[in-house]
Design a protein around this motif. Structure first.
Motif, PDB file in Angstrom:
ATOM      1  N   TYR A 158       0.833  -1.194   0.000  1.00 45.61           N
ATOM      2  CA  TYR A 158       0.000   0.000   0.000  1.00 45.61           C
ATOM      3  C   TYR A 158       0.869   1.245   0.000  1.00 45.61           C
ATOM      4  CZ  TYR A 158       1.087  -0.383   4.949  1.00 45.61           C
ATOM      5  OH  TYR A 158       1.758  -0.495   6.126  1.00 45.61           O
ATOM      6  N   GLN A 159       2.196   1.029  -0.025  1.00 38.85           N
ATOM      7  CA  GLN A 159       3.129   2.152  -0.063  1.00 38.85           C
ATOM      8  C   GLN A 159       4.050   1.989  -1.266  1.00 38.85           C
ATOM      9  OE1 GLN A 159       4.857   1.294   3.708  1.00 38.85           O
ATOM     10  NE2 GLN A 159       4.101   3.205   4.582  1.00 38.85           N
ATOM     11  N   LEU A 160       4.671   3.090  -1.677  1.00 33.18           N
ATOM     12  CA  LEU A 160       5.681   2.999  -2.716  1.00 33.18           C
ATOM     13  C   LEU A 160       6.878   2.242  -2.169  1.00 33.18           C
ATOM     14  CD1 LEU A 160       5.921   6.364  -4.640  1.00 33.18           C
ATOM     15  CD2 LEU A 160       5.071   4.180  -5.444  1.00 33.18           C
ATOM     16  N   PHE A 161       7.733   1.755  -3.090  1.00 32.03           N
ATOM     17  CA  PHE A 161       8.847   0.914  -2.672  1.00 32.03           C
ATOM     18  C   PHE A 161      10.003   1.760  -2.128  1.00 32.03           C
ATOM     19  CE2 PHE A 161      12.464  -1.958  -3.771  1.00 32.03           C
ATOM     20  CZ  PHE A 161      12.132  -2.916  -2.838  1.00 32.03           C
ATOM     21  N   ALA A 162      10.117   2.986  -2.601  1.00 31.62           N
ATOM     22  CA  ALA A 162      11.252   3.820  -2.201  1.00 31.62           C
ATOM     23  C   ALA A 162      10.740   5.023  -1.416  1.00 31.62           C
ATOM     24  CB  ALA A 162      12.023   4.274  -3.433  1.00 31.62           C
ATOM     25  N   ARG A 163      11.582   5.508  -0.520  1.00 31.75           N
ATOM     26  CA  ARG A 163      11.231   6.719   0.225  1.00 31.75           C
ATOM     27  C   ARG A 163      11.200   7.909  -0.706  1.00 31.75           C
ATOM     28  NH1 ARG A 163      11.920   5.954   5.808  1.00 31.75           N
ATOM     29  NH2 ARG A 163      13.254   4.143   6.201  1.00 31.75           N
ATOM     30  N   GLN A 164      10.284   8.786  -0.444  1.00 31.78           N
ATOM     31  CA  GLN A 164      10.275  10.029  -1.216  1.00 31.78           C
ATOM     32  C   GLN A 164      10.071  11.182  -0.250  1.00 31.78           C
ATOM     33  OE1 GLN A 164       7.412   9.709  -4.374  1.00 31.78           O
ATOM     34  NE2 GLN A 164       8.984   8.880  -5.720  1.00 31.78           N
ATOM     35  N   THR A 165      10.512  12.335  -0.682  1.00 36.48           N
ATOM     36  CA  THR A 165      10.332  13.512   0.156  1.00 36.48           C
ATOM     37  C   THR A 165       8.900  14.003  -0.010  1.00 36.48           C
ATOM     38  OG1 THR A 165      12.611  14.040  -0.294  1.00 36.48           O
ATOM     39  CG2 THR A 165      11.272  15.754   0.707  1.00 36.48           C
ATOM     40  N   VAL A 166       8.204  14.070   1.107  1.00 36.02           N
ATOM     41  CA  VAL A 166       6.806  14.473   1.070  1.00 36.02           C
ATOM     42  C   VAL A 166       6.650  15.757   1.873  1.00 36.02           C
ATOM     43  CG1 VAL A 166       4.435  13.772   1.549  1.00 36.02           C
ATOM     44  CG2 VAL A 166       6.149  12.065   0.967  1.00 36.02           C
ATOM     45  N   GLU A 167       5.851  16.647   1.335  1.00 39.21           N
ATOM     46  CA  GLU A 167       5.629  17.912   2.034  1.00 39.21           C
ATOM     47  C   GLU A 167       4.357  17.788   2.867  1.00 39.21           C
ATOM     48  OE1 GLU A 167       5.423  22.521   0.659  1.00 39.21           O
ATOM     49  OE2 GLU A 167       6.765  21.153  -0.397  1.00 39.21           O
ATOM     50  N   GLY A 168       4.497  18.013   4.156  1.00 41.16           N
ATOM     51  CA  GLY A 168       3.335  17.940   5.032  1.00 41.16           C
ATOM     52  C   GLY A 168       2.434  19.151   4.857  1.00 41.16           C
ATOM     53  N   PRO A 169       1.254  19.139   5.487  1.00 41.04           N
ATOM     54  CA  PRO A 169       0.316  20.250   5.334  1.00 41.04           C
ATOM     55  C   PRO A 169       0.872  21.548   5.931  1.00 41.04           C
ATOM     56  CG  PRO A 169      -0.518  18.578   6.883  1.00 41.04           C
ATOM     57  CD  PRO A 169       0.720  18.039   6.281  1.00 41.04           C
ATOM     58  N   GLY A 209      -4.474  -0.584  -2.385  1.00 42.73           N
ATOM     59  CA  GLY A 209      -4.871  -0.521  -0.985  1.00 42.73           C
ATOM     60  C   GLY A 209      -5.377   0.850  -0.578  1.00 42.73           C
ATOM     61  N   ALA A 210      -5.854   1.629  -1.522  1.00 40.02           N
ATOM     62  CA  ALA A 210      -6.253   3.010  -1.222  1.00 40.02           C
ATOM     63  C   ALA A 210      -7.510   3.061  -0.368  1.00 40.02           C
ATOM     64  CB  ALA A 210      -6.473   3.773  -2.534  1.00 40.02           C
ATOM     65  N   ASP A 211      -8.312   1.988  -0.388  1.00 37.23           N
ATOM     66  CA  ASP A 211      -9.557   2.011   0.380  1.00 37.23           C
ATOM     67  C   ASP A 211      -9.332   1.800   1.873  1.00 37.23           C
ATOM     68  OD1 ASP A 211     -10.834   2.463  -1.896  1.00 37.23           O
ATOM     69  OD2 ASP A 211     -11.791   0.496  -2.093  1.00 37.23           O
ATOM     70  N   LEU A 212      -8.127   1.335   2.224  1.00 36.44           N
ATOM     71  CA  LEU A 212      -7.879   1.040   3.632  1.00 36.44           C
ATOM     72  C   LEU A 212      -7.573   2.335   4.378  1.00 36.44           C
ATOM     73  CD1 LEU A 212      -5.593  -2.071   3.209  1.00 36.44           C
ATOM     74  CD2 LEU A 212      -8.063  -1.990   3.437  1.00 36.44           C
ATOM     75  N   LYS A 213      -8.206   2.472   5.556  1.00 37.20           N
ATOM     76  CA  LYS A 213      -7.962   3.682   6.328  1.00 37.20           C
ATOM     77  C   LYS A 213      -6.697   3.540   7.171  1.00 37.20           C
ATOM     78  CE  LYS A 213     -11.035   7.228   7.888  1.00 37.20           C
ATOM     79  NZ  LYS A 213     -12.291   7.529   8.547  1.00 37.20           N
ATOM     80  N   TYR A 214      -6.579   2.415   7.843  1.00 38.43           N
ATOM     81  CA  TYR A 214      -5.384   2.150   8.652  1.00 38.43           C
ATOM     82  C   TYR A 214      -4.718   0.893   8.110  1.00 38.43           C
ATOM     83  CZ  TYR A 214      -7.892   5.296  11.670  1.00 38.43           C
ATOM     84  OH  TYR A 214      -8.565   6.370  12.145  1.00 38.43           O
ATOM     85  N   PRO A 215      -3.983   1.024   7.008  1.00 40.05           N
ATOM     86  CA  PRO A 215      -3.481  -0.175   6.314  1.00 40.05           C
ATOM     87  C   PRO A 215      -2.619  -1.066   7.200  1.00 40.05           C
ATOM     88  CG  PRO A 215      -2.478   1.828   5.461  1.00 40.05           C
ATOM     89  CD  PRO A 215      -3.580   2.255   6.354  1.00 40.05           C
ATOM     90  N   GLU A 216      -1.891  -0.471   8.183  1.00 43.96           N
ATOM     91  CA  GLU A 216      -1.008  -1.310   9.002  1.00 43.96           C
ATOM     92  C   GLU A 216      -1.810  -2.410   9.681  1.00 43.96           C
ATOM     93  OE1 GLU A 216      -1.016   2.301  10.275  1.00 43.96           O
ATOM     94  OE2 GLU A 216      -0.235   2.507   8.254  1.00 43.96           O
ATOM     95  N   HIS A 217      -3.041  -2.061  10.116  1.00 39.69           N
ATOM     96  CA  HIS A 217      -3.834  -3.034  10.852  1.00 39.69           C
ATOM     97  C   HIS A 217      -4.803  -3.785   9.957  1.00 39.69           C
ATOM     98  CE1 HIS A 217      -2.129  -0.928  14.174  1.00 39.69           C
ATOM     99  NE2 HIS A 217      -2.689   0.205  13.784  1.00 39.69           N
ATOM    100  N   GLU A 218      -5.256  -3.128   8.903  1.00 44.29           N
ATOM    101  CA  GLU A 218      -6.329  -3.735   8.115  1.00 44.29           C
ATOM    102  C   GLU A 218      -5.838  -4.625   6.983  1.00 44.29           C
ATOM    103  OE1 GLU A 218      -9.674  -0.222   8.369  1.00 44.29           O
ATOM    104  OE2 GLU A 218      -8.128  -0.150   6.862  1.00 44.29           O
ATOM    105  N   LEU A 219      -4.566  -4.427   6.554  1.00 46.12           N
ATOM    106  CA  LEU A 219      -4.088  -5.059   5.324  1.00 46.12           C
ATOM    107  C   LEU A 219      -4.286  -6.578   5.325  1.00 46.12           C
ATOM    108  CD1 LEU A 219      -2.618  -4.547   2.615  1.00 46.12           C
ATOM    109  CD2 LEU A 219      -0.520  -5.155   3.785  1.00 46.12           C
ATOM    110  N   ASP A 220      -3.774  -7.240   6.376  1.00 51.63           N
ATOM    111  CA  ASP A 220      -3.838  -8.708   6.391  1.00 51.63           C
ATOM    112  C   ASP A 220      -5.286  -9.190   6.333  1.00 51.63           C
ATOM    113  OD1 ASP A 220      -1.178  -8.640   6.532  1.00 51.63           O
ATOM    114  OD2 ASP A 220      -1.027  -9.072   8.678  1.00 51.63           O
ATOM    115  N   GLY A 221      -6.127  -8.579   7.163  1.00 47.38           N
ATOM    116  CA  GLY A 221      -7.522  -8.992   7.179  1.00 47.38           C
ATOM    117  C   GLY A 221      -8.175  -8.801   5.828  1.00 47.38           C
TER     118      GLY A 221
END
Lengths: 325, 474
Positions: free
Chosen positions: B118-129, B144-156
């Motif tokens: 659900y993430q890109l493979f390489a780090r990128q510089t992102v500008e926060g708000p 995986g864009a529909d997942l709100k909290y992918p860390e917890h929801e991905l496996d399920g």
């Protein structure tokens, strides 16, 4: 026998002339030198003068077959056909697009090519023949079945994957040998181990299965049964009778490629960065260096024809029944 | 006005033409008892039916990818164009497979992403708000864009989708099995229960059990794959963010085209010249032998390289022949098939010549000659039909070799157009990715799996066909 060899030797130049005409047609008739110049110069710099200069530099500014502007024998010799095609028969290949002499380049690159191709060939033959004999020894058992399945699976994998997988596993994960490169003298062995091993493994599938069929056919014949009835053990029967008699069909496929070993392997050499004829050819293809490609086509066919003659001769050596007519 | 304009590429036409010819040939030999017996042997072999089922699935994908069309675009600036004006057609050529797999085709990420990530493979510089910058793995736009909290929801979520895919696959399999049982029952005039028991025990007729088992396994793989593919990139994405699963599906058509269309050249040349050389003998034999020795003596790759280089010059100097990039790529693909065919007919030709030499000495051929039957008629009635098994075996055996050859040729740079997706171009691109740290392995693995299954199925099928048709085997 002698007359046969002489006839084959006389046939060889005929075939080379055919190859020569074919390459000439491909390289100069299908596309005129103007077309080639236009493509090599790229779209930006195409002017009539640039094309003319490109052609003069490379000697393409002459007529194809007949030079009406010249005198005497020169009407035939000052042509593209004579200078670019016929001169190959005396191994005068001219210069590559980068200005280097093709013949000397070929000479210096034959060594590295052979250093890989020869061990791969010899080891490969030993390994595949032993493997096939093993399968035949255990014929009609689960081991045989598993071996055949393994062969079919192995021959279904592209050679590229063997090389990529081997480089990744042996060089990148295990750090046993360098990924690619080449060195002179004994140092070369460090670089040669991996390509040779991969070459042998990649070849097992197809050839072992083919040899197994030949051995099986031979092992079912009456004289082998007689040998077994006489009290020879299965191993003795296999080595003394089956292997010897199966040599003829194996020779057909094997001897013909021996001279071509000089040509090297395009893929292996390019993946392992070995400065042989294979990588030379690939570089020439990628750089669209037509003189080099033409020279390699000529040498390749020459070596193949030598292989054909050697095959004929080897028949007489292994099988006294064969009388060449 | 929107709509689509069908576009028939040359390879499409020839591919479907070849398919029609195959079906027609199959129809016309149905009365020939030896042919039927041989095909029956193929049908009774479990290995044969298993590999045939796999090949059929690949063929289905390839054929869907061969129905091309161009979309009609709304004219810009309110300009009115006639309905048949070609200017309003999109320059992009699509296929039925593209339309069906539109979610895969359109959900393009920025660059590499791992399978099911659900993430890109390489780090990128992102500008926060708040304007601060930090290095992190950005979320994917689609995977995986529909997942709100992918860390917890991905496996399920993945498990849930796999379960759903399996359920759909099971239903599809049951439907297929039911239809098959019904058809078998009707053709054998037995009740459905008896037909099912016969299939289940593997008794009588074609090895339907193998077909059902293979299809079951394939559906169990395809179902979850499809369910996951609607939300994730199952095989990850490549450098420009394209879905790798989609690329492998597109490669299938290229492999099929090369493996089959090449026969359009090899077949007529090898059959005509081989029979003529063997039957007529004399100077005709000498000339034909000379031609194939010359062609044979040039190392294959070099001859192909020379021909492809020349063909490239022709295509590059005539850009006006092609309206779209797809048509140009298609012309290159077709030319590659023709070149491969020109260089590979010699083996079959030699084989047919040898066999014809034997046939012409047989009594029935000599009898026909004594009766004054014309040469063409003898060749067509007595010689050619007795060579067909060799031709068929050679064609099936060549297929896998050609698919493998394409990969090598594309690597050397004399294969398909760089814009054509093929196993060769995928492997070629993946080579650079392996050198990256950490390694990008998924394109290579995906190409490997699909290519291996296709070639393995083709090899196994070829073996079964050879055993069934070769009178010397068994």
């Amino acid at each position: 026998m002698f007359a046969y060899i002489v006839r084959r030797l006389l046939y060889a130049p005929l075939i080379l002339i055919g190859v020569n005409l074919l390459t000439f047609a491909l390289f100069f008739v299908v596309n005129t030198p103007d077309d080639m110049a236009r493509m090599q110069l790229g779209a930006k710099r195409v002017t009539p003068e640039a094309i003319e200069r490109w052609k003069v530099e490379r000697g393409y500014d002459k007529p194809l077959l007949f030079n009406a502007g010249a005198e005497g024998a020169e009407t035939l010799t000052r042509t593209i056909f004579f200078e670019k095609s016929l001169r190959m028969f005396v191994f005068d290949f001219g210069r590559a697009d980068d200005g280097r002499d093709i013949a000397s380049e070929i000479q210096s690159r034959m060594g590295p090519s052979l250093a890989i191709a020869l061990p791969t060939f010899v080891l490969g033959l030993l390994v595949t023949v032993s493997f096939a004999l093993l399968l035949v020894f255990f014929r009609a058992s689960y081991l045989d079945f598993a071996g055949v399945v393994l062969c079919v699976a192995m021959m279904s994998i592209s050679g590229l994957f063997y090389i990529i997988g081997g480089q990744w596993l042996v060089s990148k994960i295990w750090h046993l040998v360098p990924i690619s490169g080449y060195g002179g003298g004994l140092d070369a062995s460090r670089f040669l181990v991996l390509p040779v091993v991969i070459g042998v493994i990649a070849g097992i599938g197809g050839s072992a299965r083919w040899y197994r069929t030949i051995f099986l056919e031979e092992a079912g014949k009456d004289y082998v049964r007689t040998a077994r009835a006489k009290g020879l053990s299965e191993l003795q029967a296999l080595f003394r009778h089956v292997l010897k008699n199966a040599m003829i069909p194996i020779l057909t496929g094997v001897v013909v490629v021996i001279p071509s070993l000089f040509m090297g392997s395009l893929i292996t050499e390019s993946f392992f960065g070995i400065p042989g004829l294979g990588s030379y050819t690939i570089d020439a293809i990628n750089a669209q260096d037509f003189p080099v490609v033409r020279a390699m086509v000529f040498i390749g066919s020459l070596l193949y024809i030598v292989g054909l003659i050697l095959t004929d001769l080897s028949y007489t050596l292994v099988d006294p029944r064969v009388r060449l007519e | 006005m929107t709509g689509i304009q069908p576009l028939v590429l040359w390879t499409d036409l020839l591919l479907f033409g070849l398919l029609a010819c195959t079906l027609l040939a199959g129809w016309s030999v149905r009365r020939s008892e030896p042919m039927r017996a041989a095909w029956r042997r193929v049908g009774e072999s479990s290995v044969g039916m298993t590999s045939l089922t796999i090949l059929m699935v690949f063929l289905l994908v390839g054929l869907m990818d061969s129905l091309h069309y161009r979309e009609r675009l709304a004219p810009a600036g309110g300009e009115q164009l006639a309905a048949d004006d070609r200017r309003q057609l999109s320059t992009e050529v699509r296929s039925a497979l593209d339309a069906l797999a539109a979610p895969l085709r359109t959900r393009v990420e920025k660059t590499y992403s791992a399978p099911l990530a659900y993430q890109l493979f390489a780090r990128q510089t992102v500008e926060g708000p708040d304007g601060s910058q930090k290095r992190e793995f950005p979320r994917l736009k689609h995977g995986g864009a529909d997942l709100k909290y992918p860390e917890h929801e991905l496996d399920g979520d993945i498990v849930g989708r796999i379960g759903m895919g399996l359920a759909v696959a099971a239903v599809a399999w049951i439907v297929f099995a039911a239809v098959l049982v019904k058809v078998v029952a009707m053709s054998r005039r037995v009740p459905a229960g008896a037909a099912w028991r016969a299939i289940w025990r593997g008794k009588g007729g074609p090895a339907w059990r193998a077909v059902l088992a293979t299809l079951g396994v394939m559906l169990l793989l395809i179902g979850p794959l499809a369910a996951l593919a609607t939300e994730y990139h199952v095989f990850g994405t490549d450098k420009v963010g394209q879905d790798v699963l989609f690329l492998t599906l597109k490669s299938i058509r290229t492999a099929l085209v090369i493996g089959t269309l090449t026969t359009l050249v090899t077949l007529p040349l090898a059959v005509a010249l081989g029979i003529m050389a063997g039957y007529l003998g004399g100077w005709v034999d000498d000339v034909i032998q000379y031609i194939y020795t010359v062609l044979n003596s040039i190392p294959g790759v070099l001859l192909i390289a020379a021909a492809v280089l020349m063909m490239q010059v022709v295509i590059d100097t005539h850009p006006e022949w092609f309206e779209t990039a797809a048509e140009r790529a298609d012309a290159r693909l077709l030319a590659l098939c023709l070149i491969l065919g020109m260089t590979s007919w010699t083996g079959l030709c030699r084989l047919l010549r040898g066999e014809t030499l034997k046939l012409r000495e047989l009594e029935y051929v000599q009898a026909a000659r004594a009766f004054g039957v014309s040469t063409t008629r003898i060749l067509a009635r007595h010689v050619l039909p007795n060579l067909m098994h060799l031709v068929l075996i050679a064609l099936v055996m060549d297929f896998s070799g050609l698919v493998l050859a394409e990969a090598v040729l594309s690597y050397v740079g004399i294969g398909v157009d760089p814009g054509t997706v093929s196993f060769g171009t995928m492997i070629n691109a993946a080579r650079m990715e392996l050198a990256r740290e950490p390694m990008v392995w998924w394109s290579l693995v995906a190409a490997f799996i699909f290519m291996f299954v296709l070639v393995l199925a083709a090899n196994l099928f070829a073996d079964v066909v050879r055993d069934a048709f070769d009178p010397r085997a068994s």
